[in-house]
Design a protein around this motif. Structure first.
Motif, PDB file in Angstrom:
ATOM      1  N   GLN A  37      39.286  45.677  22.467  1.00 11.17           N
ATOM      2  CA  GLN A  37      38.807  46.864  22.042  1.00 11.17           C
ATOM      3  C   GLN A  37      37.925  47.584  21.718  1.00 11.17           C
ATOM      4  O   GLN A  37      37.670  48.614  22.448  1.00 11.17           O
ATOM      5  CB  GLN A  37      39.795  47.330  20.491  1.00 11.17           C
ATOM      6  N   ALA A  38      37.092  46.599  21.866  1.00 12.42           N
ATOM      7  CA  ALA A  38      35.408  47.007  21.950  1.00 12.42           C
ATOM      8  C   ALA A  38      34.891  47.552  23.229  1.00 12.42           C
ATOM      9  O   ALA A  38      34.735  48.956  23.447  1.00 12.42           O
ATOM     10  CB  ALA A  38      34.137  46.208  21.329  1.00 12.42           C
ATOM     11  N   GLY A  39      35.785  46.898  24.581  1.00 17.92           N
ATOM     12  CA  GLY A  39      34.937  47.373  25.995  1.00 17.92           C
ATOM     13  C   GLY A  39      36.106  48.564  25.917  1.00 17.92           C
ATOM     14  O   GLY A  39      35.590  48.968  26.932  1.00 17.92           O
ATOM     15  N   ALA A  40      37.415  49.070  25.657  1.00 22.11           N
ATOM     16  CA  ALA A  40      37.967  49.849  25.421  1.00 22.11           C
ATOM     17  C   ALA A  40      37.203  51.611  25.431  1.00 22.11           C
ATOM     18  O   ALA A  40      37.487  51.881  25.479  1.00 22.11           O
ATOM     19  CB  ALA A  40      39.437  49.960  25.305  1.00 22.11           C
ATOM     20  N   PHE A  41      36.723  50.893  23.955  1.00 24.54           N
ATOM     21  CA  PHE A  41      35.755  51.492  23.206  1.00 24.54           C
ATOM     22  C   PHE A  41      34.952  52.172  24.060  1.00 24.54           C
ATOM     23  O   PHE A  41      34.391  53.721  24.518  1.00 24.54           O
ATOM     24  CB  PHE A  41      35.595  51.608  21.861  1.00 24.54           C
ATOM     25  N   ALA A  42      33.913  51.587  24.237  1.00 25.29           N
ATOM     26  CA  ALA A  42      33.136  52.093  25.300  1.00 25.29           C
ATOM     27  C   ALA A  42      33.337  52.694  26.816  1.00 25.29           C
ATOM     28  O   ALA A  42      33.221  53.184  27.210  1.00 25.29           O
ATOM     29  CB  ALA A  42      32.105  50.415  25.411  1.00 25.29           C
ATOM     30  N   MET A  43      34.378  51.679  27.501  1.00 24.08           N
ATOM     31  CA  MET A  43      34.490  52.441  28.161  1.00 24.08           C
ATOM     32  C   MET A  43      35.184  53.881  28.306  1.00 24.08           C
ATOM     33  O   MET A  43      34.972  55.504  29.012  1.00 24.08           O
ATOM     34  CB  MET A  43      35.677  51.636  28.810  1.00 24.08           C
TER      35      MET A  43
END
Length: 434
Positions: A37-43
């Motif tokens: 979820q952190a990666g999706a947020f950043a992307m």
């Protein structure tokens, strides 16, 4: 609130309300938000951006996800931050020089991101030195010595710690919104009286153009000043490595050579100018020119070297490091010269390509769990405008695997453009934003 709905808003080009951004930041800190979820947020932020209000909310939320420092010291609490470049080891010179000039410098730094090196990785090339210190120890070292360069403890901006690591391995480093929130969340939590920013542009930076760097500089300065921290930014050229060495131990060598036998060069010049701007903005001196001279005196007079040695010892490194640094730093097994295939002036250098080569050698991370080899890198990188004869070195590859180093020779050669015409000298500091 839940992470999926917040990510969905960002994916659709919307900015979530401040309360949702705050919830997400605290979820990063607590672990309620997963790495995926952190990666999706950043992307999503990297692709679509967020509004100015969203950027301020994210900065404040990450800052408030942990503790904030308070200081009782006899001078202003100041710091510097760079947006990242290749061969950029200014922090290791500037922090002790600022301390020798009457400032207190709690420099919370980061590890390598993408193709750029990290100050903490460089420091930890020194045997025994650990940048992981408690907030209490960090404040005590700053109070005693005048400065310390360390990782943000788990109590300082823990949300940024999570997001920072994810950005490094998900190709979401070059986002103005994420860069701003990451830098300022840690700096604001450090309780600063003043901050100077080195915002880089060029082939070795995250910002490709001076215009992009100007936009980032304005965003950072506006956000920081709006949060109550007086901030100045210098937009600087990163179309070639700042030091002639790239890689963790190799860049420490560049620093120690200048601390122990100073000589005029781009690295000294930029250190003076950043320090001068910061000393002037804090009131220690009357002008940036006077501040630059104060920084120069600290380096050329040996006070910066003395302070650096004291910090190294306090953080677990050798007590005699300044006297015996050549014998203390790790060295690679092999050194491979990369020879020019034709003659000409060095007209352009692809700094990002060189940075990625250092990563491939093991000097940076391809995934978050990678262990860095401090000894590898690129040394004696030819400078822009230098005349190179065919068959003479463009640089030297320092590596542990000789076969791998030899395979990278062509990539290094392709990163250099040679011309029969000597290029115009580059302007190191493009503008000042305040």
């Amino acid at each position: 609130m839940d992470a999926r709905s917040i990510i969905a808003r960002l994916r659709n080009g919307e900015t979530p309300p401040a309360a949702e951004i705050e919830w997400f930041a605290h979820g990063l800190a607590s672990g309620e938000v997963s790495d995926a979820q952190a990666g999706a947020f950043a992307m999503a932020v990297c692709l679509n951006g967020i509004s100015e209000a969203g950027r301020v909310a994210l900065t404040a939320a990450m800052c408030n996800s942990g503790d904030r420092m308070n200081w009782s010291v006899a001078g202003p609490v100041l710091d510097k931050h760079s947006t990242g470049g290749v061969g950029d080891c200014v922090s290791l010179l500037l922090a002790p020089a600022l301390a020798a000039s009457g400032a207190y410098v709690p420099m919370i730094s980061g590890r390598g991101l993408g193709h750029t090196g990290g100050t903490l990785d460089k420091l930890e090339a020194i045997p025994g030195l650990s940048t992981e210190v408690s907030t209490e120890d960090f404040q005590q070292i700053v109070g005693d010595i005048g400065f310390a360069i360390a990782s943000a403890s788990g109590d300082i901006a823990p949300a940024d710690r999570r997001l920072y690591a994810v950005r490094d391995v998900t190709a979401t480093v070059d986002s103005i919104d994420l860069i701003t929130a990451s830098i300022l969340s840690k700096k604001l939590a450090a309780g600063l009286d003043g901050l100077v920013l080195d915002v880089k542009w060029g082939s070795g930076a995250f910002m490709a153009t001076a215009s992009d760097a100007h936009s980032l500089a304005e965003t950072l300065v506006q956000t920081a000043n709006g949060a109550g921290t007086p901030t100045t930014a210098l937009v600087t050229d990163m179309n070639q490595p700042l030091a002639q060495n790239m890689g963790n131990a190799l860049e420490v060598i560049s620093v120690m050579e200048l601390l122990t036998a100073p000589k005029d060069c781009a690295l000294i010049d930029l250190t003076q100018r950043l320090g001068g701007a910061l000393l002037a903005s804090s009131g220690i001196v009357d002008s940036a020119e006077q501040g630059a001279q104060r920084i120069r005196q600290a380096i050329y007079g040996g006070q910066a070297a003395e302070g650096f040695g004291r910090m190294v010892a306090r953080m677990g490194g050798p007590k005699d490091f300044v006297e015996c640094w050549r014998d203390r730093l790790p060295a690679s097994r092999y050194e491979i010269p990369v020879l020019a295939q034709s003659s000409g002036y060095v007209h352009a250098i692809d700094g990002k390509a060189l940075g990625n080569i250092v990563v491939k050698l093991g000097g940076g991370r391809l995934v978050g769990s990678d262990k860095i080899n401090p000894s590898v890198g690129l040394a004696n990188v030819a400078r822009l405008g230098t005349m190179i004869e065919s068959g003479t070195p463009l640089l030297n590859i320092h590596c542990e695997d000789k076969a791998q180093g030899e395979q990278l020779v062509c990539e290094v050669q392709e990163a250099f453009t040679l011309s029969e015409y000597k290029p115009e000298p580059r302007v190191l500091v493009v503008e000042k934003v305040e």
